[in-house]
Scaffold this motif. Sequence first.
Motif, short mmCIF file in Angstrom:
data_model
loop_
_atom_site.label_atom_id
_atom_site.label_comp_id
_atom_site.label_asym_id
_atom_site.label_seq_id
_atom_site.Cartn_x
_atom_site.Cartn_y
_atom_site.Cartn_z
N ASN A 104 1.23 -0.90 -0.07
CA ASN A 104 -0.45 0.13 0.08
C ASN A 104 0.68 1.87 -0.13
OD1 ASN A 104 0.73 -0.98 2.30
ND2 ASN A 104 -0.75 0.20 3.98
N LEU A 105 1.89 1.12 -0.04
CA LEU A 105 2.93 2.25 -0.01
C LEU A 105 3.44 2.83 -1.42
CD1 LEU A 105 4.88 1.61 3.10
CD2 LEU A 105 3.14 3.03 2.28
N THR A 106 4.10 3.61 -1.82
CA THR A 106 4.45 4.02 -3.23
C THR A 106 5.76 3.49 -3.39
OG1 THR A 106 4.13 6.49 -2.72
CG2 THR A 106 2.57 5.76 -3.55
N VAL A 107 6.35 3.70 -4.20
CA VAL A 107 7.60 3.98 -4.45
C VAL A 107 8.35 5.16 -3.69
CG1 VAL A 107 9.93 4.39 -6.08
CG2 VAL A 107 8.01 2.67 -6.42
N TYR A 108 7.56 6.21 -4.05
CA TYR A 108 8.23 8.09 -3.55
C TYR A 108 7.86 7.67 -2.25
CZ TYR A 108 8.71 12.86 -2.75
OH TYR A 108 9.32 13.67 -3.35
N HIS A 109 7.15 6.91 -1.59
CA HIS A 109 6.95 7.15 -0.26
C HIS A 109 8.55 6.08 0.47
CE1 HIS A 109 4.14 6.85 3.62
NE2 HIS A 109 5.40 7.33 3.79
#
Length: 343
Positions: A104-109
């Motif tokens: 549920n996390l993006t690459v950027y996060h």
Amino acid sequence: MVMKEEMNQNILVTKNLSIGYKQSKKEVLCLLSDINLTIRRGEMVCLLGPNGAGKSTLMRTIAGIQAPLAGRTLVEDIPIRDRNFKEIAQLLSIVLTERINVGNLTVYHIVSLGRHPYTSWMGKLSDADNEKIKWALEQVGLLHYANHFINQLSDGERQRVMIAKALAQDTPLIMLDEPTAHLDLPNRVEIMRLLHRLARETNKAILLSTHELDLALQAADLIWLMARNQPVKVGAPEDLVLNGSIEDTFQNKSFNFDRKTGNFIMNYQKKQMIQLLGNDVMGFWTQRALSREGYQVTCEKAGDCCVQLLEDCMEWEVHRNGEVTRCKSIQSLLSHLKESFQL
């Protein structure tokens, strides 16, 4: 003046380090003592050794995760054990072996987590932090995936995300534990090439433990070679091959290390002698196939069987007992020899 410049080039230094475990108040298991190692700016160092040699213990001790039995580790002349968690996180970053499972996390996060040692307790990112994150993603070729969820990426791409996180952390030393463990061959090669390039271009020191001997021999600037109850051997990959250190460390009855190719060659039960006439690439792969089947291959006349390579037409000519047979593939060559020797 030269001495001072050389000292400033040292990112990591271990001084009289002893590693192991305190099993009780009185009992201590020392795996290795008096370890004095150095990594300089822009160097990629591969830690190699058989299982049980103490590679993980050395990595944990250097990172400050595990207390040394004696001695100390310094990063940019700063003793690791004398610093708190936040200060250590500004000196070294760690990429672990475990697969990432945060869909549920993006690459950027995920990459932004590398900036945590520099943000306030609220974790708000500054413009400078965001620029550092974008730079890190550019370095690993994933800026266009910044808004993708991590579970949409391949294993190789996920590993590059974690390397980007370490870059965003902006530490002089990056440590990686088996960074290619879960990857296929193309991705293993790409990760090793990426780390080699990053060491050069970012001027950071990169230390990784790995079982990828063949790739380490090609990519590492230095190898730290560990074996049980022996001092760590340090040198350029080629030096450790030529002086027999690699061969001695990984000695086994089941295989031999070939200094010419840097590969391990399995030992097979030997049977008939076969003379092989021809060389180059076709000869290399023919010899390998014959050795796998247990034939003793020689370029000298031996026994009553000779295999002649016809390189122009990519065929194999078998001479045995006055008869000549042509084979159009290695598979057919092996089948013919098997039938011939059973007669």
